[in-house]
Design a protein around this motif. Sequence first.
Motif, short mmCIF file in Angstrom:
data_model
loop_
_atom_site.label_atom_id
_atom_site.label_comp_id
_atom_site.label_asym_id
_atom_site.label_seq_id
_atom_site.Cartn_x
_atom_site.Cartn_y
_atom_site.Cartn_z
N VAL A 156 -9.15 -53.90 62.29
CA VAL A 156 -10.30 -53.25 61.68
C VAL A 156 -11.56 -53.95 62.17
O VAL A 156 -11.56 -55.15 62.45
CB VAL A 156 -10.25 -53.27 60.13
N GLU A 161 -14.35 -50.34 57.60
CA GLU A 161 -13.02 -50.00 58.14
C GLU A 161 -11.91 -50.71 57.37
O GLU A 161 -10.85 -50.13 57.14
CB GLU A 161 -12.92 -50.38 59.62
N PHE A 165 -8.95 -48.82 55.45
CA PHE A 165 -7.56 -49.12 55.81
C PHE A 165 -6.73 -49.39 54.56
O PHE A 165 -5.66 -48.80 54.37
CB PHE A 165 -7.50 -50.32 56.77
#
Length: 175
Positions: A156, A161, A165
């Motif tokens: 990531v 992100e 995730f």
Amino acid sequence: MDEVIADFLVAQRDWYRKHHGYNWVDAELAGRQAEDLAERLHVEAMEAHLHEGAFFRDLPVMTGAQSAIRRLQDVFDVFIVTAAMEYPLCCEAKYLWLKDHFPFISPLNVVFCGDKGIVAADYLLDDNLRFLRAFRGTGVMFTAPHNLHADWTPRVSGWAEAEAFFHAKAGRSVG
């Protein structure tokens, strides 16, 4: 902790600039550590400074880390794991830093260790390939300049992100 929630690199680059005149640009650090670029005596001075421990007290917070971790705590048991034993005198500085910047994380959820491979968890979000390889759960690489060329999945880039995730792993959407 370092290069995931604490911006060690910004502080390190600033120290090298102030004390030795280095002014590295991001491209120079891609796939390398600062110690790969500095003169040996300067690297030794930085190491000595790190061993004093205080350096870790005033690191900037990684962008988005506080809000993302606060939200992730609604879904996961979040622990902060740091390989503090590389610089044992940093423990107090790191603990106080966490109290200042992440007061919502219980001190009981903070682990100071040497080898993160001892941690029994589902996920480890880390920038260091050595710790990800030793980890028995799912290691998630947090992109940093020094690991840009490391072959690791999943990876990531930044806290937006990372949060997406982990929410996806929990079957939830971010927001």
